[in-house]
Design a protein around this motif. Structure first.
Motif, PDB file in Angstrom:
ATOM      1  N   GLY A 140      13.975   0.972  -2.689  1.00 27.55           N
ATOM      2  CA  GLY A 140      12.847   1.746  -2.164  1.00 27.55           C
ATOM      3  C   GLY A 140      11.530   1.194  -2.670  1.00 27.55           C
ATOM      4  N   TYR A 141      11.358  -0.100  -2.508  1.00 26.37           N
ATOM      5  CA  TYR A 141      10.244  -0.784  -3.169  1.00 26.37           C
ATOM      6  C   TYR A 141       9.697  -1.887  -2.280  1.00 26.37           C
ATOM      7  CZ  TYR A 141       8.240  -4.095  -6.583  1.00 26.37           C
ATOM      8  OH  TYR A 141       7.442  -4.964  -7.265  1.00 26.37           O
ATOM      9  N   SER A 142       8.390  -1.959  -2.255  1.00 25.50           N
ATOM     10  CA  SER A 142       7.714  -3.039  -1.557  1.00 25.50           C
ATOM     11  C   SER A 142       6.513  -3.467  -2.372  1.00 25.50           C
ATOM     12  CB  SER A 142       7.246  -2.558  -0.173  1.00 25.50           C
ATOM     13  OG  SER A 142       6.452  -3.540   0.477  1.00 25.50           O
ATOM     14  N   TYR A 143       6.097  -4.686  -2.197  1.00 28.49           N
ATOM     15  CA  TYR A 143       4.815  -5.086  -2.772  1.00 28.49           C
ATOM     16  C   TYR A 143       4.071  -6.003  -1.819  1.00 28.49           C
ATOM     17  CZ  TYR A 143       6.977  -9.539  -4.437  1.00 28.49           C
ATOM     18  OH  TYR A 143       7.615 -10.746  -4.531  1.00 28.49           O
ATOM     19  N   LEU A 144       2.774  -5.977  -1.982  1.00 30.73           N
ATOM     20  CA  LEU A 144       1.880  -6.879  -1.259  1.00 30.73           C
ATOM     21  C   LEU A 144       1.292  -7.825  -2.290  1.00 30.73           C
ATOM     22  CD1 LEU A 144       0.422  -7.471   1.490  1.00 30.73           C
ATOM     23  CD2 LEU A 144      -1.432  -6.011   0.630  1.00 30.73           C
ATOM     24  N   LEU A 145       1.435  -9.104  -2.052  1.00 27.79           N
ATOM     25  CA  LEU A 145       0.946 -10.116  -2.987  1.00 27.79           C
ATOM     26  C   LEU A 145      -0.230 -10.841  -2.360  1.00 27.79           C
ATOM     27  CD1 LEU A 145       1.859 -11.387  -5.781  1.00 27.79           C
ATOM     28  CD2 LEU A 145       2.857 -13.228  -4.413  1.00 27.79           C
ATOM     29  N   LEU A 146      -1.340 -10.851  -3.055  1.00 32.68           N
ATOM     30  CA  LEU A 146      -2.523 -11.529  -2.555  1.00 32.68           C
ATOM     31  C   LEU A 146      -2.849 -12.690  -3.493  1.00 32.68           C
ATOM     32  CD1 LEU A 146      -2.826  -8.291  -1.988  1.00 32.68           C
ATOM     33  CD2 LEU A 146      -5.114  -8.929  -1.253  1.00 32.68           C
ATOM     34  N   LYS A 147      -2.912 -13.896  -2.936  1.00 35.69           N
ATOM     35  CA  LYS A 147      -3.191 -15.082  -3.742  1.00 35.69           C
ATOM     36  C   LYS A 147      -4.612 -15.562  -3.497  1.00 35.69           C
ATOM     37  CE  LYS A 147       1.590 -16.664  -3.040  1.00 35.69           C
ATOM     38  NZ  LYS A 147       2.428 -17.725  -2.448  1.00 35.69           N
ATOM     39  N   GLU A 148      -5.093 -16.375  -4.429  1.00 34.04           N
ATOM     40  CA  GLU A 148      -6.421 -17.003  -4.297  1.00 34.04           C
ATOM     41  C   GLU A 148      -7.445 -15.958  -3.846  1.00 34.04           C
ATOM     42  OE1 GLU A 148      -4.109 -20.939  -2.582  1.00 34.04           O
ATOM     43  OE2 GLU A 148      -5.962 -20.314  -1.589  1.00 34.04           O
ATOM     44  N   LEU A 149      -7.534 -14.924  -4.623  1.00 28.19           N
ATOM     45  CA  LEU A 149      -8.369 -13.786  -4.245  1.00 28.19           C
ATOM     46  C   LEU A 149      -9.809 -14.189  -3.951  1.00 28.19           C
ATOM     47  CD1 LEU A 149      -7.060 -11.101  -6.725  1.00 28.19           C
ATOM     48  CD2 LEU A 149      -6.875 -11.052  -4.225  1.00 28.19           C
ATOM     49  N   GLN A 150     -10.334 -13.582  -2.900  1.00 30.66           N
ATOM     50  CA  GLN A 150     -11.728 -13.791  -2.526  1.00 30.66           C
ATOM     51  C   GLN A 150     -12.447 -12.443  -2.602  1.00 30.66           C
ATOM     52  OE1 GLN A 150     -11.694 -15.645   1.368  1.00 30.66           O
ATOM     53  NE2 GLN A 150     -10.203 -17.207   0.733  1.00 30.66           N
ATOM     54  N   MET A 151     -13.748 -12.506  -2.738  1.00 30.53           N
ATOM     55  CA  MET A 151     -14.519 -11.275  -2.864  1.00 30.53           C
ATOM     56  C   MET A 151     -14.298 -10.374  -1.645  1.00 30.53           C
ATOM     57  SD  MET A 151     -15.800 -11.526  -5.821  1.00 30.53           S
ATOM     58  CE  MET A 151     -16.859 -10.096  -5.832  1.00 30.53           C
ATOM     59  N   LYS A 152     -14.094 -10.982  -0.486  1.00 35.37           N
ATOM     60  CA  LYS A 152     -13.907 -10.186   0.733  1.00 35.37           C
ATOM     61  C   LYS A 152     -12.587  -9.425   0.744  1.00 35.37           C
ATOM     62  CE  LYS A 152     -11.748 -13.850   3.482  1.00 35.37           C
ATOM     63  NZ  LYS A 152     -11.817 -14.660   4.722  1.00 35.37           N
ATOM     64  N   ASP A 153     -11.708  -9.732  -0.217  1.00 36.48           N
ATOM     65  CA  ASP A 153     -10.439  -9.002  -0.295  1.00 36.48           C
ATOM     66  C   ASP A 153     -10.618  -7.632  -0.944  1.00 36.48           C
ATOM     67  OD1 ASP A 153      -8.729 -12.094  -1.171  1.00 36.48           O
ATOM     68  OD2 ASP A 153      -9.097 -11.204   0.816  1.00 36.48           O
ATOM     69  N   SER A 154     -11.802  -7.367  -1.445  1.00 36.67           N
ATOM     70  CA  SER A 154     -12.078  -6.032  -1.993  1.00 36.67           C
ATOM     71  C   SER A 154     -11.968  -5.014  -0.863  1.00 36.67           C
ATOM     72  CB  SER A 154     -13.485  -5.977  -2.599  1.00 36.67           C
ATOM     73  OG  SER A 154     -13.577  -6.771  -3.744  1.00 36.67           O
ATOM     74  N   ALA A 155     -11.015  -4.125  -0.973  1.00 34.90           N
ATOM     75  CA  ALA A 155     -10.737  -3.174   0.103  1.00 34.90           C
ATOM     76  C   ALA A 155      -9.675  -2.208  -0.395  1.00 34.90           C
ATOM     77  CB  ALA A 155     -10.234  -3.898   1.353  1.00 34.90           C
ATOM     78  N   SER A 156      -9.326  -1.258   0.444  1.00 37.24           N
ATOM     79  CA  SER A 156      -8.176  -0.414   0.161  1.00 37.24           C
ATOM     80  C   SER A 156      -6.976  -0.988   0.882  1.00 37.24           C
ATOM     81  CB  SER A 156      -8.423   1.016   0.639  1.00 37.24           C
ATOM     82  OG  SER A 156      -9.303   1.686  -0.212  1.00 37.24           O
ATOM     83  N   TYR A 157      -5.816  -0.928   0.230  1.00 32.57           N
ATOM     84  CA  TYR A 157      -4.586  -1.434   0.819  1.00 32.57           C
ATOM     85  C   TYR A 157      -3.609  -0.265   0.953  1.00 32.57           C
ATOM     86  CZ  TYR A 157      -6.613  -5.961   0.294  1.00 32.57           C
ATOM     87  OH  TYR A 157      -7.470  -7.038   0.419  1.00 32.57           O
ATOM     88  N   LEU A 158      -3.211  -0.035   2.186  1.00 35.46           N
ATOM     89  CA  LEU A 158      -2.393   1.130   2.514  1.00 35.46           C
ATOM     90  C   LEU A 158      -0.964   0.712   2.806  1.00 35.46           C
ATOM     91  CD1 LEU A 158      -5.011   2.509   4.985  1.00 35.46           C
ATOM     92  CD2 LEU A 158      -4.395   3.667   2.890  1.00 35.46           C
ATOM     93  N   CYS A 159      -0.046   1.399   2.171  1.00 40.88           N
ATOM     94  CA  CYS A 159       1.379   1.210   2.416  1.00 40.88           C
ATOM     95  C   CYS A 159       1.819   2.375   3.305  1.00 40.88           C
ATOM     96  CB  CYS A 159       2.066   1.251   1.044  1.00 40.88           C
ATOM     97  SG  CYS A 159       3.837   1.306   1.024  1.00 40.88           S
ATOM     98  N   ALA A 160       2.562   2.090   4.365  1.00 42.60           N
ATOM     99  CA  ALA A 160       3.009   3.161   5.261  1.00 42.60           C
ATOM    100  C   ALA A 160       4.459   2.917   5.649  1.00 42.60           C
ATOM    101  CB  ALA A 160       2.126   3.222   6.507  1.00 42.60           C
ATOM    102  N   LEU A 161       5.243   3.963   5.541  1.00 37.82           N
ATOM    103  CA  LEU A 161       6.668   3.903   5.832  1.00 37.82           C
ATOM    104  C   LEU A 161       6.929   4.543   7.196  1.00 37.82           C
ATOM    105  CD1 LEU A 161       9.737   3.955   4.852  1.00 37.82           C
ATOM    106  CD2 LEU A 161       9.201   6.179   3.914  1.00 37.82           C
ATOM    107  N   MET A 162       7.748   3.922   8.014  1.00 34.76           N
ATOM    108  CA  MET A 162       8.132   4.539   9.279  1.00 34.76           C
ATOM    109  C   MET A 162       9.519   5.141   9.110  1.00 34.76           C
ATOM    110  SD  MET A 162       7.797   3.123  13.134  1.00 34.76           S
ATOM    111  CE  MET A 162       6.100   3.660  13.226  1.00 34.76           C
ATOM    112  N   ASP A 163       9.608   6.439   9.332  1.00 33.37           N
ATOM    113  CA  ASP A 163      10.867   7.113   9.055  1.00 33.37           C
ATOM    114  C   ASP A 163      11.803   7.061  10.263  1.00 33.37           C
ATOM    115  OD1 ASP A 163       9.615  10.570   9.300  1.00 33.37           O
ATOM    116  OD2 ASP A 163      10.033   9.073  10.843  1.00 33.37           O
ATOM    117  N   SER A 164      12.899   7.788  10.158  1.00 37.23           N
ATOM    118  CA  SER A 164      13.910   7.721  11.209  1.00 37.23           C
ATOM    119  C   SER A 164      13.418   8.297  12.532  1.00 37.23           C
ATOM    120  CB  SER A 164      15.181   8.451  10.758  1.00 37.23           C
ATOM    121  OG  SER A 164      14.873   9.775  10.387  1.00 37.23           O
ATOM    122  N   ASN A 165      12.383   9.122  12.495  1.00 44.36           N
ATOM    123  CA  ASN A 165      11.785   9.686  13.710  1.00 44.36           C
ATOM    124  C   ASN A 165      10.595   8.870  14.192  1.00 44.36           C
ATOM    125  OD1 ASN A 165      13.512  11.985  13.913  1.00 44.36           O
ATOM    126  ND2 ASN A 165      12.390  12.905  12.214  1.00 44.36           N
TER     127      ASN A 165
END
Lengths: 116, 109
Positions: B69-94
């Protein structure tokens, strides 16, 4: 985090009918609500922004007479798809914030609309 | 019940790598999405994982382990424009989306 609900979760309707989708903020007052449309594996497309008690601001290309938005209270916004056509079939998601457009948004679970 | 968690805020340095974790509990699963959202803008789709493993797209990669039950988002070579909110969303059985609260990523020079 804050909770946003949508109703119905899915709806099937005939072409030419109207469908109303409700978006409710359950534990916060959503002064601003957003309506999005999502295409499969695509970004959310912002349709309109509404502030409680004011007329909605529609994005370019979104027909305001077709997608009627009402934000009559701080916890409820509705999107009515009038005279729906098959091309309106999509996943509609609402988001709410207790502040302005730059504040954190909380999203609803989405409503899947299928127009036959 | 269904639940999804991600850190509220993270800080990283320009040029570095950052990993944003997302854990979830659900009885039904139809995939996991990552979105990026800059303040005042609509969320932008980053990735969709439905099978276990790592998916790489340029500087961004997303990993999924359904058994954990685990996921990650990996961001490399970070740039200033990567400053943001990162949203994780799960799609359920419905096919309903369950949203994480979002992780605000702050990039420092």
């Amino acid at each position: 985090g804050a909770v946003v609900s949508q109703h119905p979760s899915r709806v099937i309707c005939k072409s030419g009918t109207s469908v109303k989708i409700e978006c409710r903020s359950l534990d916060f007052q959503a002064t601003t609500m957003f309506w999005y449309r999502q295409f499969p594996k695509k970004s959310l497309m912002l349709m309109a922004t509404s502030n409680e008690g004011s007329k909605a601001t529609y994005e370019q290309g979104v027909e305001k007479d077709k997608f009627l938005i009402n934000h009559a209270s701080l916890t409820l916004s509705t999107l009515t798809v009038t005279s729906a056509h098959p091309e309106d079939s999509s996943f509609y998601i609402c988001g709410g914030t207790s502040g302005g457009a730059l504040e954190t948004q909380y999203f609803g679970p989405g409503t899947r609309l299928l127009v036959l | 019940g269904q639940n999804i968690d991600q850190p509220t805020e993270m800080t990283a340095t320009e040029g570095a790598i950052v990993q944003i974790n997302c854990t979830y509990q659900t009885s039904g699963f139809n995939g996991l999405f990552w979105y990026q959202q800059h303040a005042g803008e609509a969320p932008t789709f980053l990735s969709y994982n439905v099978l276990d493993g790592l998916e790489e797209k340029g500087r961004f990669s997303s990993f999924l382990s359904r058994s954990k039950g685990y996921s990650y988002l990996l961001l490399k070579e970070l740039q200033m424009k990567d400053s943001a909110s990162y949203l994780c969303a799960l799609m359920d059985s419905n096919y309903q989306l369950i949203w994480g609260a979002g992780t605000k990523l702050i990039i420092k020079p």
